[in-house]
Design an enzyme around this catalytic site. Structure first.
Site, mmCIF file in Angstrom:
data_model
loop_
_atom_site.group_PDB
_atom_site.id
_atom_site.type_symbol
_atom_site.label_atom_id
_atom_site.label_comp_id
_atom_site.label_asym_id
_atom_site.label_seq_id
_atom_site.Cartn_x
_atom_site.Cartn_y
_atom_site.Cartn_z
ATOM 1 N N HIS A 299 30.730 37.244 26.646
ATOM 2 C CA HIS A 299 31.808 37.019 27.633
ATOM 3 C C HIS A 299 32.786 38.185 27.632
ATOM 4 C CE1 HIS A 299 35.403 35.361 29.513
ATOM 5 N NE2 HIS A 299 36.047 35.412 28.363
ATOM 6 N N PHE A 300 33.220 38.596 26.446
ATOM 7 C CA PHE A 300 34.302 39.582 26.513
ATOM 8 C C PHE A 300 33.804 41.012 26.677
ATOM 9 C CE2 PHE A 300 34.580 38.936 21.752
ATOM 10 C CZ PHE A 300 34.336 40.242 21.355
ATOM 11 N N HIS A 301 32.506 41.222 26.574
ATOM 12 C CA HIS A 301 32.043 42.554 26.977
ATOM 13 C C HIS A 301 31.825 42.629 28.490
ATOM 14 C CE1 HIS A 301 31.674 43.270 22.660
ATOM 15 N NE2 HIS A 301 31.819 44.545 22.996
ATOM 16 N N HIS B 131 45.739 35.179 23.999
ATOM 17 C CA HIS B 131 45.202 34.899 25.332
ATOM 18 C C HIS B 131 45.800 35.836 26.375
ATOM 19 C CE1 HIS B 131 43.573 33.530 28.907
ATOM 20 N NE2 HIS B 131 44.793 33.439 29.373
ATOM 21 N N TYR C 110 45.256 39.469 29.982
ATOM 22 C CA TYR C 110 45.845 39.883 31.270
ATOM 23 C C TYR C 110 46.448 41.268 31.146
ATOM 24 C CZ TYR C 110 46.373 34.759 31.860
ATOM 25 O OH TYR C 110 46.210 33.414 31.913
ATOM 26 N N ARG D 70 28.577 35.406 15.967
ATOM 27 C CA ARG D 70 29.319 36.648 16.160
ATOM 28 C C ARG D 70 29.925 37.030 14.810
ATOM 29 N NH1 ARG D 70 35.287 35.301 18.864
ATOM 30 N NH2 ARG D 70 35.508 37.548 18.624
ATOM 31 N N ARG D 71 30.447 38.241 14.700
ATOM 32 C CA ARG D 71 31.181 38.695 13.524
ATOM 33 C C ARG D 71 30.424 38.423 12.231
ATOM 34 N NH1 ARG D 71 37.438 37.013 14.673
ATOM 35 N NH2 ARG D 71 37.789 38.993 15.665
HETATM 36 FE FE1 HAS Z 1 38.188 35.096 28.069
HETATM 37 C C1 HAS Z 1 37.582 34.289 24.756
HETATM 38 C C2 HAS Z 1 38.324 31.772 28.854
HETATM 39 C C3 HAS Z 1 39.070 35.894 31.314
HETATM 40 C C4 HAS Z 1 38.628 38.376 27.136
HETATM 41 N N1 HAS Z 1 38.083 36.135 26.298
HETATM 42 C C5 HAS Z 1 37.800 35.627 25.051
HETATM 43 C C6 HAS Z 1 37.815 36.687 24.085
HETATM 44 C C7 HAS Z 1 38.149 37.839 24.751
HETATM 45 C C8 HAS Z 1 38.317 37.479 26.142
HETATM 46 C C9 HAS Z 1 38.320 39.216 24.148
HETATM 47 O O1 HAS Z 1 38.611 29.092 27.364
HETATM 48 C C10 HAS Z 1 37.461 36.550 22.593
HETATM 49 C C11 HAS Z 1 38.653 36.461 21.704
HETATM 50 C C12 HAS Z 1 38.197 36.404 20.266
HETATM 51 O O2 HAS Z 1 37.978 37.478 19.681
HETATM 52 O O3 HAS Z 1 37.963 35.297 19.752
HETATM 53 N N2 HAS Z 1 38.563 34.031 29.767
HETATM 54 C C13 HAS Z 1 38.539 32.686 29.883
HETATM 55 C C14 HAS Z 1 38.818 32.313 31.261
HETATM 56 C C15 HAS Z 1 39.018 33.497 31.959
HETATM 57 C C16 HAS Z 1 38.869 34.551 31.008
HETATM 58 C C17 HAS Z 1 38.884 30.927 31.802
HETATM 59 N N3 HAS Z 1 38.717 36.802 29.035
HETATM 60 C C18 HAS Z 1 39.064 36.913 30.362
HETATM 61 C C19 HAS Z 1 39.428 38.270 30.666
HETATM 62 C C20 HAS Z 1 39.302 38.973 29.481
HETATM 63 C C21 HAS Z 1 38.856 38.030 28.474
HETATM 64 C C22 HAS Z 1 39.896 38.744 32.013
HETATM 65 C C23 HAS Z 1 39.556 40.396 29.164
HETATM 66 C C24 HAS Z 1 39.947 41.308 30.008
HETATM 67 N N4 HAS Z 1 37.959 33.369 27.016
HETATM 68 C C25 HAS Z 1 38.114 32.113 27.519
HETATM 69 C C26 HAS Z 1 38.031 31.138 26.414
HETATM 70 C C27 HAS Z 1 37.831 31.862 25.242
HETATM 71 C C28 HAS Z 1 37.788 33.257 25.652
HETATM 72 C C29 HAS Z 1 38.125 29.664 26.480
HETATM 73 C C30 HAS Z 1 37.705 31.308 23.799
HETATM 74 C C31 HAS Z 1 36.311 30.975 23.493
HETATM 75 C C32 HAS Z 1 36.094 30.671 22.014
HETATM 76 O O4 HAS Z 1 35.419 29.694 21.735
HETATM 77 O O5 HAS Z 1 36.544 31.436 21.155
HETATM 78 C C33 HAS Z 1 39.382 33.588 33.430
HETATM 79 O O6 HAS Z 1 40.625 34.253 33.578
HETATM 80 C C34 HAS Z 1 38.351 34.289 34.251
HETATM 81 C C35 HAS Z 1 38.667 34.233 35.736
HETATM 82 C C36 HAS Z 1 37.833 35.220 36.501
HETATM 83 C C37 HAS Z 1 37.200 35.017 37.640
HETATM 84 C C38 HAS Z 1 36.427 36.127 38.287
HETATM 85 C C39 HAS Z 1 37.116 36.670 39.526
HETATM 86 C C40 HAS Z 1 36.398 37.876 40.033
HETATM 87 C C41 HAS Z 1 36.989 39.000 40.483
HETATM 88 C C42 HAS Z 1 36.130 40.148 40.921
HETATM 89 C C43 HAS Z 1 35.947 40.159 42.410
HETATM 90 C C44 HAS Z 1 34.766 40.905 42.826
HETATM 91 C C45 HAS Z 1 34.697 41.683 43.933
HETATM 92 C C46 HAS Z 1 33.432 42.379 44.155
HETATM 93 C C47 HAS Z 1 35.837 41.905 44.835
HETATM 94 C C48 HAS Z 1 37.256 33.704 38.332
HETATM 95 C C49 HAS Z 1 38.476 39.153 40.600
HETATM 96 C C50 HAS Z 1 32.948 42.247 45.540
HETATM 97 C C51 HAS Z 1 31.545 42.474 45.549
HETATM 98 C C52 HAS Z 1 30.618 41.610 45.994
HETATM 99 C C53 HAS Z 1 29.722 40.876 45.051
HETATM 100 C C54 HAS Z 1 30.390 41.369 47.424
HETATM 101 CU CU CU Z 2 42.034 33.173 26.496
#
Ligand code: HAS
Ligand code: CU
Length: 553
Positions: free
Chosen positions: A380-382, A230, A234, A443-444
């Site tokens: 999600h992860f792409h 996990h 980050y 997947r996979r």
């Molecule tokens: Fe995830 C599975 C939950 C973030 C990557 N995630 C994965 C896997 C990968 C991955 C690679 O709870 C698959 C692993 C595998 O091979 O099995 N993930 C989350 C949650 C977040 C999250 C709650 N993941 C990431 C990030 C990753 C990433 C970051 C890579 C870099 N994820 C999961 C969960 C799984 C999971 C389960 C397991 C699922 C399963 O069944 O296997 C949170 O941290 C996300 C929070 C993000 C936000 C967005 C904030 C937006 C920002 C941009 C601001 C935009 C601006 C633009 C300033 C709340 C900071 C302004 C422009 C305008 C539009 C005006």
């Molecule tokens: Cu995670």
């Protein structure tokens, strides 16, 4: 009033020798990415049941290609980029060079580790995917190689901490410059997070693959893996956050609103390490109570990203308004969209807004029951690592490579086109995967040879193949621009990092200087880790090493 994030942004240039080793990390990462995306094209097309992998030289199966894709793109590229880029932002942030021997040692450790893992994968002795769940068994060179990749990050971290120590001695009572704080906090987070993977590989899998242990304990090893697996996300994301907070506002003509809020966001990532069990919601060996606790903690990790969303958006808004943007949304169109470095990273942020929402869906236990192990997760992860992170790397490269080479970017308009193409390609691709995943598209899985197929997967499968092909084309354009900038970009004077200023200098009184005391946050993080993981590990001690390995093919 604006105060520079670093004490003396213009008064220090890194020695060329140090810049070179930093540069080779980045170039090595991109070289590995080039191989990874070639594998990725075949995977995307497999969802439209097109068998491309059969034409690839050396590669024999879908699973072998998928392992190379995941290990190269998600593990080696990200580590190489972070080791190089964060060494640079630490050194420039502190205004002092890092220990040269350590940086060289880190590069060679990473390089040799990657070659060992690549040997195992290309020799078809490690088709275990990038999560290498036992009892799937790989050749020992695969495990040793990955262990070295992790060791390279520890060496990089040691170089940063040594520099911080030296800096503190000379700047008693001063606040750590923000750019350096963010950079060092990223690696401190990772130092704690990487312990699970290190124990899994060094204590269990490597000796097992050498025949020194009788078997494995898959439940224990999966848990050690996800302890790191996990927070590794980050480790991919935070170097990009360093750019979004510390560099992009300047590139967009804005300033960063709050120094304190930025530090708090990074500290929250250090604290919220122990949520890996949300990858194990469907594992039968994990108690419901633990799953519930971790589901709640997982929602807490939205906060540092929401802080980031609002802070960075505000910094961009300041930039847009300074450039004449009016009204509620006018500023958005006044962001320097014609600068490929800015455009790529703002598009990456928009992708992350969508990726964050799909993360929320995964984190919701009952939703995860529906989508776990389906293509939804790959969608999600792409959006997250495959776009928010990868497209930011590209955007950063568009100023970083000219900076390294003292040349101008080759064909900036093509670079701009490349960034937009990549963004829209990922949107099509991940939409296909997510829509298919909701209908149970796995997947996979080697879809070309699968003996089952649902009509509902047809359109999502075609979207996946189309989006993936466009991603591939865009990635190839990126490599072309990188290579041409290096060999044929117009000569230019030595530039510098685009340092962002903050609205106010960080206060030197009250509670805020304590934010810089990373040891406090490490301590709290370790206590949280023990509270969440301690009972599980106690229950699995001593491990029962009774399960025999499975070797594919
Ligand atoms: Fe995830 C599975 C939950 C973030 C990557 N995630 C994965 C896997 C990968 C991955 C690679 O709870 C698959 C692993 C595998 O091979 O099995 N993930 C989350 C949650 C977040 C999250 C709650 N993941 C990431 C990030 C990753 C990433 C970051 C890579 C870099 N994820 C999961 C969960 C799984 C999971 C389960 C397991 C699922 C399963 O069944 O296997 C949170 O941290 C996300 C929070 C993000 C936000 C967005 C904030 C937006 C920002 C941009 C601001 C935009 C601006 C633009 C300033 C709340 C900071 C302004 C422009 C305008 C539009 C005006
Ligand atoms: Cu995670």
């Amino acid at each position: 009033m604006s105060t520079a994030v670093v004490s003396e942004p213009s008064g220090f240039t890194l020695p060329q020798g140090q810049l070179n080793v930093i540069k080779w990390n980045i170039y090595f990462g991109f070289a590995v990415l080039a191989v990874g995306v070639i594998m990725g094209l075949a995977q995307a097309l497999s969802y439209a049941r097109v068998n491309l992998v059969q034409y690839y030289p050396v590669v024999k199966s879908y699973y072998q290609a998928l392992t190379i894709h995941g290990v190269f793109n998600a593990l080696v590229l990200t580590t190489a980029f972070a080791n190089g880029f964060i060494a640079l932002t630490t050194a420039r942030g502190l205004g002092r060079k890092l220990n040269n021997a350590l940086l060289h040692a880190a590069f060679w450790t990473l390089f040799i580790g990657s070659i060992l893992a690549a040997y195992a994968m290309f020799a078809d002795k490690a088709s275990v995917l990038y999560t290498f769940y036992p009892p799937l068994e790989a050749h020992w060179t695969f495990y040793l190689g990955l262990a070295l990749v992790v060791v390279s990050t520890w060496i990089t971290s040691a170089a940063q901490l040594a520099a911080l120590r030296g800096w503190r001695k000379e700047h008693r009572g001063e606040r750590v410059p923000l750019l350096a704080f963010m950079s060092i906090a990223t690696y401190v987070m990772w130092d704690i997070a990487s312990v699970g993977l290190a124990v899994e590989v060094v204590v269990f899998l490597l000796p097992w693959s050498l025949g020194l242990l009788p078997g494995v304990d898959p439940m224990l090893d999966r848990t050690l893996f996800w302890f790191t697996g996990h927070p590794i996300v980050y480790f991919w994301l935070l170097p990009v956050y360093v750019s979004w907070y510390g560099l992009i506002p300047k590139q967009a003509g804005g300033v960063l609103f709050s120094d304190t809020v930025t530090r708090v966001a990074f500290i929250l990532f250090i604290l919220l390490i122990p949520v890996g069990f949300h990858h194990q919601f469907m594992d039968p060996g994990v108690s419901q109570g633990l799953k519930f606790t971790v589901a709640a903690l997982t929602f807490a990790i939205f906060f540092p990203s929401l802080i980031t969303a609002f802070s960075v958006m505000y910094a961009l808004e300041i930039g847009g308004r300074r450039r004449g943007g009016k009204g509620l949304v006018g500023w958005f169109f006044k962001i320097p969209w014609s600068d490929p470095s800015v455009a790529a990273q703002v598009l990456a942020m928009i992708a992350f807004l969508i990726g964050g929402i799909s993360g929320l869906m995964n984190a919701s236990y009952t939703m995860d029951m529906e989508i776990h192990n389906t293509a939804f997760i790959s969608g999600h992860f792409h959006q997250t690592v495959g776009c928010a992170v990868a497209l930011s790397y590209m955007g950063i490269a568009y100023w970083l490579i000219p900076y390294f080479e003292r040349r101008e970017l080759w064909m900036p308009r093509l670079a701009l086109f490349q960034a937009f193409l990549y963004f829209f390609a990922v949107m099509i691709f991940s939409n296909g995967l997510e829509a298919g995943g909701m209908e149970g598209m796995p997947r996979r899985t080697d879809m070309v040879h699968a003996t089952y197929w649902l009509a509902a997967w047809k359109i999502p499968g075609i979207m996946t193949a189309l989006g993936g092909t466009l991603m591939f084309v865009s990635a190839m354009l990126f490599f072309l621009i990188v290579v041409m900038t290096i060999v044929a970009g117009k000569r230019a004077a030595q530039g510098d990092l685009p340092f962002t200023a903050t609205v106010q200098a960080p206060p030197n009184v009250g509670w805020q200087p304590r934010l810089d005391r990373l040891s406090y946050w490490v301590l709290i993080s370790v206590v949280l880790v023990i509270a969440v993981y301690g009972p599980f590990f106690l229950e699995h001690f001593p491990p029962s090493l009774s399960i025999q390995g499975l070797i594919y093919p």
